[in-house]
Design an enzyme around this catalytic site. Sequence first.
Site, PDB file in Angstrom:
ATOM      1  N   LYS A  87       0.858  -1.199   0.000  1.00 33.03           N
ATOM      2  CA  LYS A  87       0.000   0.000   0.000  1.00 33.03           C
ATOM      3  C   LYS A  87       0.888   1.242   0.000  1.00 33.03           C
ATOM      4  O   LYS A  87       1.751   1.393   0.884  1.00 33.03           O
ATOM      5  CB  LYS A  87      -0.900  -0.047   1.242  1.00 33.03           C
ATOM      6  CG  LYS A  87      -2.140   0.794   1.154  1.00 33.03           C
ATOM      7  CD  LYS A  87      -3.063   0.458   2.326  1.00 33.03           C
ATOM      8  CE  LYS A  87      -4.310   1.304   2.306  1.00 33.03           C
ATOM      9  NZ  LYS A  87      -5.080   1.142   3.545  1.00 33.03           N
TER      10      LYS A  87
HETATM   11  O1  G3P Z   1      -9.673   2.435   4.218  1.00 26.37           O
HETATM   12  C1  G3P Z   1      -9.244   3.689   4.646  1.00 26.37           C
HETATM   13  C2  G3P Z   1      -9.668   3.874   6.023  1.00 26.37           C
HETATM   14  O2  G3P Z   1      -8.934   3.119   6.927  1.00 26.37           O
HETATM   15  C3  G3P Z   1      -9.859   5.262   6.454  1.00 26.37           C
HETATM   16  O3  G3P Z   1     -11.078   5.229   7.050  1.00 26.37           O
HETATM   17  O4  G3P Z   1     -12.821   5.985   8.552  1.00 26.37           O
HETATM   18  O5  G3P Z   1     -10.410   6.625   8.970  1.00 26.37           O
HETATM   19  O6  G3P Z   1     -11.678   7.633   7.091  1.00 26.37           O
HETATM   20  P1  G3P Z   1     -11.514   6.445   7.969  1.00 26.37           P
END
Ligand code: G3P
Length: 217
Positions: A87
Amino acid sequence: MKFFIDTANLEQIKEAQALGILDGVTTNPSLMAKEGITGEVNIINHYKAICELVDGDVSAEVIATDFDGMVKEGEALAALNPQIVVKLPMIKDGVKACKYFSSKGIKTNVTLVFSAGQALLAAKAGATYVSPFIGRLDDISTDGMNLIEEIRLIYDNYGFETEILAASVRHTMHIINCAKLGADVMTGPLSAIEGLLKHPLTDSGLAKFLADYQKGN
Ligand code: G3P
């Protein structure tokens, strides 16, 4: 549509895997830290543990932000298990590293994507997955779904094989709308996945079936 779970929590990964619908796992440094997984050795061991729990792709994020550092870290991560997807952040050196890994047949996931232009670059660099963060766009009053729609259109126009991995999914409607728009993959928390199960008519219907069965026996 592939379902990935977006967590480093082994119990939740096991639960999603047991449901029989899991195609892979995504993680990031924040999700690792949330589980208290710190230090290079522990993080590596945690990736190995995740790979043992699931059959599909497991995204492991590099920490380096320079090309040489990303290549070194990414190669070490990819060597852990064929399930590992390297990633990489959507920055200039991340795009270069993506091209490097794709030309070597190593799977990549370009993360922190917030625009169609960024997604176009990721596809040009041969990314296996591109991760538009829809929830974080919604957080700043910008419709994350529009981005999924734009990327789908652009990728279809040119037959790019990069898979659209809708990330930062927060709830069931994100999943359903991504499915309508043709996202190839969604990654979200267990709560959003399990939310798809819920319907009050299913619960009341099942209760009535069981009650009627009891009456007749
Ligand atoms: O997949 C990306 C993720 O981990 C970010 O999610 O909820 O932190 O915006 P969030």
